[in-house]
Design a protein around this motif. Sequence first.
Motif, mmCIF file in Angstrom:
data_model
loop_
_atom_site.group_PDB
_atom_site.id
_atom_site.type_symbol
_atom_site.label_atom_id
_atom_site.label_comp_id
_atom_site.label_asym_id
_atom_site.label_seq_id
_atom_site.Cartn_x
_atom_site.Cartn_y
_atom_site.Cartn_z
ATOM 1 N N PHE A 5 -25.659 56.984 21.796
ATOM 2 C CA PHE A 5 -26.823 56.977 20.895
ATOM 3 C C PHE A 5 -27.850 58.017 21.346
ATOM 4 C CE2 PHE A 5 -26.473 52.212 19.483
ATOM 5 C CZ PHE A 5 -25.326 52.525 18.789
ATOM 6 N N PRO A 6 -28.783 58.394 20.445
ATOM 7 C CA PRO A 6 -29.847 59.331 20.856
ATOM 8 C C PRO A 6 -30.772 58.695 21.902
ATOM 9 C CG PRO A 6 -29.825 59.003 18.460
ATOM 10 C CD PRO A 6 -28.885 58.014 19.044
ATOM 11 N N GLY A 7 -31.577 59.558 22.537
ATOM 12 C CA GLY A 7 -32.443 59.129 23.636
ATOM 13 C C GLY A 7 -33.321 57.944 23.312
ATOM 14 N N LEU A 8 -33.915 57.945 22.114
ATOM 15 C CA LEU A 8 -34.834 56.862 21.757
ATOM 16 C C LEU A 8 -34.135 55.508 21.789
ATOM 17 C CD1 LEU A 8 -37.560 55.847 20.798
ATOM 18 C CD2 LEU A 8 -36.865 56.359 18.462
ATOM 19 N N SER A 9 -32.974 55.425 21.143
ATOM 20 C CA SER A 9 -32.249 54.154 21.099
ATOM 21 C C SER A 9 -31.850 53.694 22.494
ATOM 22 C CB SER A 9 -30.995 54.289 20.238
ATOM 23 O OG SER A 9 -31.348 54.461 18.891
ATOM 24 N N ARG A 10 -31.441 54.635 23.329
ATOM 25 C CA ARG A 10 -31.053 54.268 24.690
ATOM 26 C C ARG A 10 -32.260 53.739 25.457
ATOM 27 N NH1 ARG A 10 -29.070 58.723 27.635
ATOM 28 N NH2 ARG A 10 -27.840 57.365 28.961
ATOM 29 N N MET A 11 -33.410 54.388 25.258
ATOM 30 C CA MET A 11 -34.621 53.920 25.941
ATOM 31 C C MET A 11 -35.028 52.534 25.468
ATOM 32 S SD MET A 11 -37.275 56.993 26.554
ATOM 33 C CE MET A 11 -36.711 58.320 25.532
ATOM 34 N N ILE A 12 -34.930 52.300 24.157
ATOM 35 C CA ILE A 12 -35.268 50.977 23.622
ATOM 36 C C ILE A 12 -34.419 49.920 24.319
ATOM 37 C CG2 ILE A 12 -35.119 49.494 21.573
ATOM 38 C CD1 ILE A 12 -35.797 51.976 19.885
ATOM 39 N N LEU A 13 -33.110 50.192 24.408
ATOM 40 C CA LEU A 13 -32.219 49.212 25.031
ATOM 41 C C LEU A 13 -32.519 49.070 26.522
ATOM 42 C CD1 LEU A 13 -28.868 50.038 23.203
ATOM 43 C CD2 LEU A 13 -30.388 48.081 22.837
ATOM 44 N N PHE A 14 -32.809 50.191 27.185
ATOM 45 C CA PHE A 14 -33.113 50.130 28.616
ATOM 46 C C PHE A 14 -34.343 49.256 28.862
ATOM 47 C CE2 PHE A 14 -35.115 51.868 32.501
ATOM 48 C CZ PHE A 14 -34.078 51.656 33.394
ATOM 49 N N PHE A 15 -35.393 49.462 28.084
ATOM 50 C CA PHE A 15 -36.609 48.667 28.291
ATOM 51 C C PHE A 15 -36.397 47.202 27.882
ATOM 52 C CE2 PHE A 15 -38.868 52.921 27.815
ATOM 53 C CZ PHE A 15 -39.034 53.060 29.188
ATOM 54 N N CYS A 16 -35.574 46.995 26.823
ATOM 55 C CA CYS A 16 -35.277 45.620 26.404
ATOM 56 C C CYS A 16 -34.587 44.835 27.525
ATOM 57 C CB CYS A 16 -34.393 45.607 25.161
ATOM 58 S SG CYS A 16 -35.298 45.907 23.640
ATOM 59 N N MET A 17 -33.825 45.546 28.366
ATOM 60 C CA MET A 17 -33.144 44.875 29.478
ATOM 61 C C MET A 17 -34.126 44.151 30.382
ATOM 62 S SD MET A 17 -30.112 47.341 30.809
ATOM 63 C CE MET A 17 -28.626 47.546 29.799
ATOM 64 N N PHE A 18 -35.333 44.709 30.496
ATOM 65 C CA PHE A 18 -36.326 44.091 31.370
ATOM 66 C C PHE A 18 -37.054 42.937 30.684
ATOM 67 C CE2 PHE A 18 -35.539 48.176 33.226
ATOM 68 C CZ PHE A 18 -35.576 47.932 34.579
ATOM 69 N N VAL A 19 -37.223 43.038 29.376
ATOM 70 C CA VAL A 19 -37.978 42.015 28.644
ATOM 71 C C VAL A 19 -37.234 40.688 28.662
ATOM 72 C CG1 VAL A 19 -38.946 41.362 26.417
ATOM 73 C CG2 VAL A 19 -39.092 43.743 27.192
ATOM 74 N N GLY A 20 -35.997 40.687 28.161
ATOM 75 C CA GLY A 20 -35.208 39.461 28.165
ATOM 76 C C GLY A 20 -35.613 38.486 27.077
ATOM 77 N N ALA A 21 -35.092 37.267 27.193
ATOM 78 C CA ALA A 21 -35.260 36.263 26.146
ATOM 79 C C ALA A 21 -36.403 35.309 26.488
ATOM 80 C CB ALA A 21 -33.952 35.518 25.965
ATOM 81 N N SER A 22 -36.353 34.109 25.904
ATOM 82 C CA SER A 22 -37.436 33.147 26.110
ATOM 83 C C SER A 22 -37.199 32.317 27.367
ATOM 84 C CB SER A 22 -37.513 32.188 24.921
ATOM 85 O OG SER A 22 -37.538 32.899 23.713
ATOM 86 N N ALA A 23 -38.299 31.823 27.936
ATOM 87 C CA ALA A 23 -38.179 30.841 29.003
ATOM 88 C C ALA A 23 -37.552 29.581 28.411
ATOM 89 C CB ALA A 23 -39.545 30.532 29.581
ATOM 90 N N GLY A 24 -36.738 28.877 29.187
ATOM 91 C CA GLY A 24 -36.116 27.662 28.687
ATOM 92 C C GLY A 24 -34.923 27.926 27.774
ATOM 93 N N SER A 25 -34.592 29.202 27.571
ATOM 94 C CA SER A 25 -33.380 29.542 26.825
ATOM 95 C C SER A 25 -32.274 29.774 27.852
ATOM 96 C CB SER A 25 -33.600 30.808 26.005
ATOM 97 O OG SER A 25 -33.562 31.946 26.854
ATOM 98 N N THR A 26 -31.105 30.202 27.392
ATOM 99 C CA THR A 26 -30.059 30.526 28.358
ATOM 100 C C THR A 26 -30.107 31.998 28.745
ATOM 101 O OG1 THR A 26 -28.488 30.953 26.579
ATOM 102 C CG2 THR A 26 -28.531 28.725 27.481
#
Lengths: 483, 483
Positions: free
Chosen positions: B327-348
């Motif tokens: 994917f282009p740089g922007l999409s890769r960056m979005i996914l890279f930063f999303c890796m740190f955010v994660g899901a909700s507390a109390g979820s799996t």
Amino acid sequence: MRWWFIAGVIGILLILLGLAMAVPLLVSLYYHDPAQETFLKSLGISMAAGLTLVILSKRKKRDDYINQKEGMTTVALAWTAIGLFGALPFYFSPEFITFTDAFFESVSGFTTTGSSVMTDIEAAAPSLLFWRSFIQWLGGMGIIVLSIAILPFLGVGGIQLYKAEVPSPVPDKLTPRLSDSAKILWVVYAVLTLLLIIFLLGGGMSLFEAACHAFTTMPTGGFSTRNASIAHFNSAFFDYTLIVFMVLAGINFTLHFQLLRGKTMIFWEDAECRFFLLFTLAMTLFMTWDLHGSVYQTFSEAFRFASFQVVSILTTTGFATADYETFPGLSRMILFFCMFVGASAGSTGGGIKCSRIIVCCKYVYRELFKIIHPRSISHVKVNAMVISNDVLRSIMAFITLYMAVFVLASLMLGVMGLDMMTAFGAVASCLGNIGPGFGSVGPAENFAHLPAAAKWLLSFCMLLGRLELYTLIILIVPEFWRK
Amino acid sequence: MRWWFIAGVIGILLILLGLAMAVPLLVSLYYHDPAQETFLKSLGISMAAGLTLVILSKRKKRDDYINQKEGMTTVALAWTAIGLFGALPFYFSPEFITFTDAFFESVSGFTTTGSSVMTDIEAAAPSLLFWRSFIQWLGGMGIIVLSIAILPFLGVGGIQLYKAEVPSPVPDKLTPRLSDSAKILWVVYAVLTLLLIIFLLGGGMSLFEAACHAFTTMPTGGFSTRNASIAHFNSAFFDYTLIVFMVLAGINFTLHFQLLRGKTMIFWEDAECRFFLLFTLAMTLFMTWDLHGSVYQTFSEAFRFASFQVVSILTTTGFATADYETFPGLSRMILFFCMFVGASAGSTGGGIKCSRIIVCCKYVYRELFKIIHPRSISHVKVNAMVISNDVLRSIMAFITLYMAVFVLASLMLGVMGLDMMTAFGAVASCLGNIGPGFGSVGPAENFAHLPAAAKWLLSFCMLLGRLELYTLIILIVPEFWRK
């Protein structure tokens, strides 16, 4: 918000900027280079704009009290104005086609970043190269600090301006009078610069190049007069001389003053300086280990190039003696992370700053300690001083904000089509006021090929980094403008 | 520290693990695949080890009170033990040569990471693939939580174990009795899994593949039975079904329970869930915009692949329908930063978690507010509840520690010879319990080629991420062991 007052201060600064342009004009006359008209025009425009603002602001009495809001607005606008007018000599030169490029180079200079859009530096007029170095020197210790030093009347109410330009986490005033403190800082700075010029002359550099490099070393700026940066000279003497002075520039200048007053162990006694020196040494040895055998065959060579690159990045200077993009992954990561650490508070370096890193580490350790001893009351101490909760909060918020700006600016560069590594490197470098980045803006490349929007965004990042975030960011918080 | 007590708990868990191995044994018998002996041996060893520990620990009376230190030590050791014994079926299979690889796959399973060292998944015995999915399902809602649900006597003093395994920033107990809460969570989890199996069967998957994928979707695990992951099926129906269930798995499970009890607007009323849903949508649209025209020609295609990748990474599942490395740089960056955010507390899901991100943003904003109104007293509120200073400090320290682990682990991978992007991607992915990373561990690759030391380090990162740092890190703080 008393806009007339702000306009008056900016007017004064523009007049000073115009006067500063007389120096490269003299250089131009000496070298008979074609940039005389360039500097005459720029000088005229800056002076005229400055005088107009001063006259329009009709400052009949000197207003002593400046509140924090006005201080921050003034400093933010002043740095923008100086970036704009300081760009004129570039804009009037044949090397620069668009005003975007000229502004980028100017802001990169004044903020002591050192990122460049010039593709052939050596082809430019000597006076233009001198201007490029000179603005780093002016920006290094702080334009407002300089103004307070030479115009004592600004110092009376200027503490807010001072705090907005030098928002060090734990501010330490040298003397009761602000203008005296500013003078001391500038004298120490000038003496160190002079010393470096002498060393470089001794090593065989021409006076012109010695001056230009000293003017960009002491403010941890990083502009060079050579396309290949310091690699051009290929001299161990220059490398180690610059390493020493970059390290000195990365130390809190109040410590230099204290050293001169006889506190001989102050570099070791001060927690931040100790951390800065040990961290620099540790990263150097770590990288030497990585480069020895892989890139450089002898230990002394590996140590020389590792120490130069580590010191250059960590002090946020940005000189290069090697293209670290060709280094193994570990060395590149060390340099990438060093970009965020930065130098000491109260130095001319940028980045998050060592003192904040120290406090942050102790903050985390205290949290672990609290899990083990939930009922304990423990404080975070630096230099045997308890850090108040307000300062702790402010430091943690600063680091978080720094990372948030990194993330947002990287994404925006992604929108402009840059690849991930280039975006990360460009933002980390500009926000930390370093110079070279990674990917297509590495030490062997420059910023010329970036789209115009990216150059404006990165210029903004440089200003954000130089004014340590809050002074600029606060202006875009709607709450700031309410009522 | 009462080591005999800890050994007893671990013994019980190993017996349960042995019992769990009976399930793939049955699968193996059904398919007549060659893995029957593998599971018999593993079952025998786990049971024997568990019984030995239980007997040696001579637990004559049930000790009700477990202190926090014992709780953390127990959970840390229990997860390590389960990783080790859960690796046996892999180790006894021909696909795995070294125990390192088997342990990596096992820990990746139990922590619901989904990073794999298997190069040809489809060649493995069905029962082994089932085990791979089943351990993700067991690890998803928490092994300790499961034990508390089925062995109520553990629940009496087990609150410390529970808190060490599920250290959610703002814990909310469902019912006064812990074992009831644990039961409710597991029932909701099981019902959602069953529902997903039915949907996948309806879309034409075999029962085996439907079960395996449901077992790895609900715990946001990400193991697939196919080499090409979900891309293998190339079906919009499966993509969107999995997107919906990944999102459900990324929501706090107590909200599902409240929804069932009639609070129909709870997903919107809850601040974290609202943020999670809006953030997912925003990132999806952002990435759709980037991919539309560059990688995918139609909007619907761009939306389908963007939403799948964003949801997969943000919920920390790790399924792939496309190789985002292309994917282009922007999409890769979005996914890279999303890796740190994660899901909700109390979820799996893993990562830093949305609730911490929300609190962190409000923390920074409060600091900006304080600069504008220095004398104001303002609180950080989430869901109209004031977050105490203790919780605030703990959250800020957590995020800092998370980044510190990222930096240190990346450097250590650098020492092992990995390049920068691979190191960043591998650590971000394993620490966030995601699965695929960047560079040479991207979604089209696997972790097989990494050196053994890197696999152990990354296994440790997975455990760190699953137990949300403190439970493991505290054990390596010398202060923990003092006195």
